[in-house]
Motif scaffolding. Structure first.
Motif, PDB file in Angstrom:
ATOM      1  N   CYS A   9     -27.606  47.114  46.721  1.00 46.29           N
ATOM      2  CA  CYS A   9     -26.495  46.912  45.778  1.00 46.29           C
ATOM      3  C   CYS A   9     -26.416  45.440  45.368  1.00 46.29           C
ATOM      4  CB  CYS A   9     -25.178  47.344  46.410  1.00 46.29           C
ATOM      5  SG  CYS A   9     -23.765  46.869  45.384  1.00 46.29           S
ATOM      6  N   PHE A  11     -24.209  43.416  44.125  1.00 42.14           N
ATOM      7  CA  PHE A  11     -22.886  42.907  43.743  1.00 42.14           C
ATOM      8  C   PHE A  11     -22.415  41.800  44.682  1.00 42.14           C
ATOM      9  CE2 PHE A  11     -18.387  42.408  43.482  1.00 42.14           C
ATOM     10  CZ  PHE A  11     -18.243  42.196  42.120  1.00 42.14           C
ATOM     11  N   CYS A  12     -22.117  42.127  45.938  1.00 40.30           N
ATOM     12  CA  CYS A  12     -21.578  41.064  46.811  1.00 40.30           C
ATOM     13  C   CYS A  12     -22.611  40.618  47.836  1.00 40.30           C
ATOM     14  CB  CYS A  12     -20.262  41.497  47.464  1.00 40.30           C
ATOM     15  SG  CYS A  12     -20.443  42.479  48.958  1.00 40.30           S
ATOM     16  N   THR A  14     -22.961  41.041  50.805  1.00 40.08           N
ATOM     17  CA  THR A  14     -23.326  41.971  51.879  1.00 40.08           C
ATOM     18  C   THR A  14     -24.671  42.630  51.577  1.00 40.08           C
ATOM     19  OG1 THR A  14     -20.948  42.420  52.036  1.00 40.08           O
ATOM     20  CG2 THR A  14     -22.369  43.845  53.308  1.00 40.08           C
ATOM     21  N   LEU A  15     -25.040  42.693  50.293  1.00 44.65           N
ATOM     22  CA  LEU A  15     -26.318  43.270  49.837  1.00 44.65           C
ATOM     23  C   LEU A  15     -26.679  44.565  50.571  1.00 44.65           C
ATOM     24  CD1 LEU A  15     -28.892  40.362  49.243  1.00 44.65           C
ATOM     25  CD2 LEU A  15     -27.974  41.923  47.546  1.00 44.65           C
ATOM     26  N   CYS A  16     -25.778  45.539  50.551  1.00 44.93           N
ATOM     27  CA  CYS A  16     -26.034  46.816  51.242  1.00 44.93           C
ATOM     28  C   CYS A  16     -27.353  47.411  50.738  1.00 44.93           C
ATOM     29  CB  CYS A  16     -24.906  47.798  50.951  1.00 44.93           C
ATOM     30  SG  CYS A  16     -23.323  47.220  51.567  1.00 44.93           S
ATOM     31  N   ALA A  34     -22.522  53.459  48.143  1.00 43.44           N
ATOM     32  CA  ALA A  34     -21.960  52.217  47.583  1.00 43.44           C
ATOM     33  C   ALA A  34     -20.438  52.285  47.630  1.00 43.44           C
ATOM     34  CB  ALA A  34     -22.425  52.026  46.139  1.00 43.44           C
ATOM     35  N   CYS A  35     -19.789  51.119  47.784  1.00 45.63           N
ATOM     36  CA  CYS A  35     -18.333  51.082  47.698  1.00 45.63           C
ATOM     37  C   CYS A  35     -17.922  51.179  46.229  1.00 45.63           C
ATOM     38  CB  CYS A  35     -17.797  49.794  48.328  1.00 45.63           C
ATOM     39  SG  CYS A  35     -18.184  48.333  47.358  1.00 45.63           S
ATOM     40  N   ILE A  37     -16.747  49.039  44.225  1.00 41.39           N
ATOM     41  CA  ILE A  37     -17.193  47.920  43.382  1.00 41.39           C
ATOM     42  C   ILE A  37     -18.686  48.068  43.094  1.00 41.39           C
ATOM     43  CG2 ILE A  37     -17.224  45.416  43.101  1.00 41.39           C
ATOM     44  CD1 ILE A  37     -15.279  45.159  45.406  1.00 41.39           C
ATOM     45  N   GLY A  38     -19.456  48.387  44.138  1.00 45.29           N
ATOM     46  CA  GLY A  38     -20.894  48.554  43.960  1.00 45.29           C
ATOM     47  C   GLY A  38     -21.192  49.677  42.980  1.00 45.29           C
ATOM     48  N   HIS A 159     -15.486  42.441  50.205  1.00 42.33           N
ATOM     49  CA  HIS A 159     -16.799  42.902  50.704  1.00 42.33           C
ATOM     50  C   HIS A 159     -16.541  44.246  51.394  1.00 42.33           C
ATOM     51  CE1 HIS A 159     -17.019  38.475  50.610  1.00 42.33           C
ATOM     52  NE2 HIS A 159     -18.317  38.607  50.405  1.00 42.33           N
ATOM     53  N   PRO A 160     -16.242  45.285  50.623  1.00 39.88           N
ATOM     54  CA  PRO A 160     -15.665  46.510  51.194  1.00 39.88           C
ATOM     55  C   PRO A 160     -16.463  47.185  52.319  1.00 39.88           C
ATOM     56  CG  PRO A 160     -15.418  46.508  48.823  1.00 39.88           C
ATOM     57  CD  PRO A 160     -16.307  45.344  49.158  1.00 39.88           C
ATOM     58  N   ARG A 161     -17.800  47.006  52.368  1.00 42.28           N
ATOM     59  CA  ARG A 161     -18.558  47.702  53.421  1.00 42.28           C
ATOM     60  C   ARG A 161     -18.952  46.763  54.566  1.00 42.28           C
ATOM     61  NH1 ARG A 161     -23.414  50.647  51.692  1.00 42.28           N
ATOM     62  NH2 ARG A 161     -23.014  51.993  53.483  1.00 42.28           N
TER      63      ARG A 161
HETATM   64 FE1  SF4 Z   1     -22.212  46.507  47.033  1.00 40.56          FE
HETATM   65 FE2  SF4 Z   1     -19.923  47.184  48.170  1.00 40.56          FE
HETATM   66 FE3  SF4 Z   1     -22.077  46.714  49.682  1.00 40.56          FE
HETATM   67 FE4  SF4 Z   1     -20.861  44.697  48.458  1.00 40.56          FE
HETATM   68  S1  SF4 Z   1     -20.015  45.987  50.080  1.00 40.56           S
HETATM   69  S2  SF4 Z   1     -23.089  45.051  48.517  1.00 40.56           S
HETATM   70  S3  SF4 Z   1     -20.211  45.655  46.548  1.00 40.56           S
HETATM   71  S4  SF4 Z   1     -21.850  48.384  48.206  1.00 40.56           S
END
Ligand code: SF4
Length: 436
Positions: A9, A11-12, A14-16, A34-35, A37-38, A159-161
């Motif tokens: 992902c 976006f943030c 955390t790069l899930c 993905a959260c 936001i992702g 950073h939701p996850r």
């Molecule tokens: Fe993407 Fe959400 Fe993971 Fe951040 S926490 S990398 S926005 S899935």
């Protein structure tokens, strides 16, 4: 429908890297893991606010005229080649490969290249340069950490996850019971949604982080502290100091609530010093909660290219770095740059009006896949494909681990990547300046 697995992902910080993207042909219809936001980031590939072709703003108006890539690249190169000291700002939402070319462009133009750390974790980097930092990876956190402290950050929203993947909920090798094996401490002036989940919530007075960290350090050494420090009772500071000593592996995650309040890099300096002290009793590390998915990468690339992590000034012909002098807002507010290029970032939404007033007066170029407040006041707008969705690319996670982002779909027909646009501008600027 087709499902693409192991997607990263973009976006943030955390790069899930466990996201699944559901495709209908070349269209993203859904994501899994993905959260929210992702999920929106992936869906924004086909959003209505996508810039579909290069644009030029008509002089003195807010009207834009569509132009070709060749024309936009030529115009951008002319602006940058003529400028005495152009600013290149952003970089945090594009690949390391594009950042590398962009920093070379800044050097060729004798400009300043700066990333979004300048308004977020720049103070963390400055403190780490001063006193070093005991750090580790998020994988170690997941497998070992039994004390998690979030200080001045609110991962549930930003950073939701982070908590579900690495810190609080997952079962790790030495944290088999997951949530039950960990203690969560939140330090924040506000009772945030993250604070509501904490075992211990420490309500620090706004702007008193330094004082509380200093008291925590003193209490850790067993020395006396005042009855109340920064709004926090002595008993709670002593409790936290003693609790931390009983844990096997503690982690301090900190955000802009610490880096951008009074004290700035001094707050991080003392946080690092406390974490270093804690290693006399147990294992302890700290990790900054980096926001944009590749702001960490921009610091890495700038460092390996020229030794400095942000606010890098080539105007004397060699790299110089002096936050407060060579940082974007200081340069813009003092009117010390005569052109600007914004790449994968949106200072129009985040910089003070005093900075953007100067930005609106000088020749400017914005390179971005979407319409933003910044594109609205730029002279030349160049669209690009989205890294991690329509383009492969390398990004660094908040713990400095490089991760290769996947391409999931094709970008709009004829759309160039950030890297390709920058390469074309660099080649043309070299021609205009008569450089090899
Ligand atoms: Fe993407 Fe959400 Fe993971 Fe951040 S926490 S990398 S926005 S899935």
């Amino acid at each position: 429908l087709k499902v693409v697995t192991d997607v990263v992902c973009p976006f943030c910080g955390t790069l899930c890297d466990d996201v699944k993207v559901v495709l209908d042909g070349n269209r993203i219809v859904d994501t899994m893991n993905a959260c929210i936001i992702g999920n929106e980031k992936f869906k924004s590939a086909q959003a209505g606010h996508r810039v579909m072709q290069p644009l030029e703003r008509e002089e003195g108006t807010t009207q834009f005229t569509p132009v070709s890539y060749d024309y936009a690249v030529e115009k951008a190169a002319q602006i940058l080649a003529k400028a005495k000291r152009p600013l290149f700002y952003g970089w945090s939402s594009t690949s390391c490969e594009a950042q590398e070319v962009g920093n070379e462009l800044a050097e060729v133009c004798r400009g300043v290249t700066d990333n979004t750390a300048t308004v977020c974790h720049g103070p963390s980097i400055m403190a780490i340069q001063t006193v070093g930092a005991p750090q580790c990876t998020l994988g170690e956190v997941k497998n070992r950490a039994d004390l998690i402290i979030y200080w001045g950050c609110n991962p549930i929203h930003a950073h939701p996850r982070h908590m579900s993947r690495y810190t609080i909920y997952p079962r790790g090798f030495f944290t088999e019971r997951g949530f039950d094996d960990r203690t969560l401490v939140v330090v924040d002036p506000r009772p945030t949604d993250t604070a509501k989940q904490a075992d211990i919530y420490v309500q620090v007075e706004q702007g008193k982080d330094y004082e509380v960290l200093d008291a925590l350090r003193t209490a850790t050494r067993g020395e006396d502290i005042p009855d109340v420090v920064g709004g926090v009772p002595k008993a709670q500071i002593v409790q936290l100091a003693e609790l931390a000593k009983t844990k096997k592996f503690g982690l301090l995650f900190f955000g802009m609530g610490v880096t951008q309040t009074i004290g700035k890099h001094r707050n991080i300096d003392i946080a690092i010093s406390w974490v270093a002290d804690m290693n006399k009793y147990t294992k302890f590390s700290l990790i900054p909660m980096r926001g944009h998915y590749n702001v960490t990468g921009s610091g890495q690339v700038m460092c390996w290219q020229s030794g400095f992590p942000f606010a890098m000034d080539f105007s004397r012909g060699y790299p110089r770095y002096n936050p407060g002098e060579t940082t974007s807002n200081d340069l813009l507010r003092r009117g010390e740059v005569d052109a600007a290029m914004v790449i994968a970032s949106d200072p129009g939404a985040h910089f003070p009006v005093s900075s953007m007033k100067h930005y609106a007066k000088i020749p400017t170029i914005a390179l971005d896949p979407h319409y933003t407040p910044t594109t609205g006041v730029s002279n030349i707008v160049i669209p690009s494909t989205m890294v991690g969705v329509e383009e492969e690319g390398t990004a660094y996670r908040m713990d400095n681990v490089p991760i290769r982002c996947r391409k999931v779909i094709d970008g709009p027909e004829g759309m160039l990547s950030d890297e390709e646009v920058l390469r074309r501008i660099l080649a043309r600027v070299k021609e205009l300046k008569g450089l090899p």
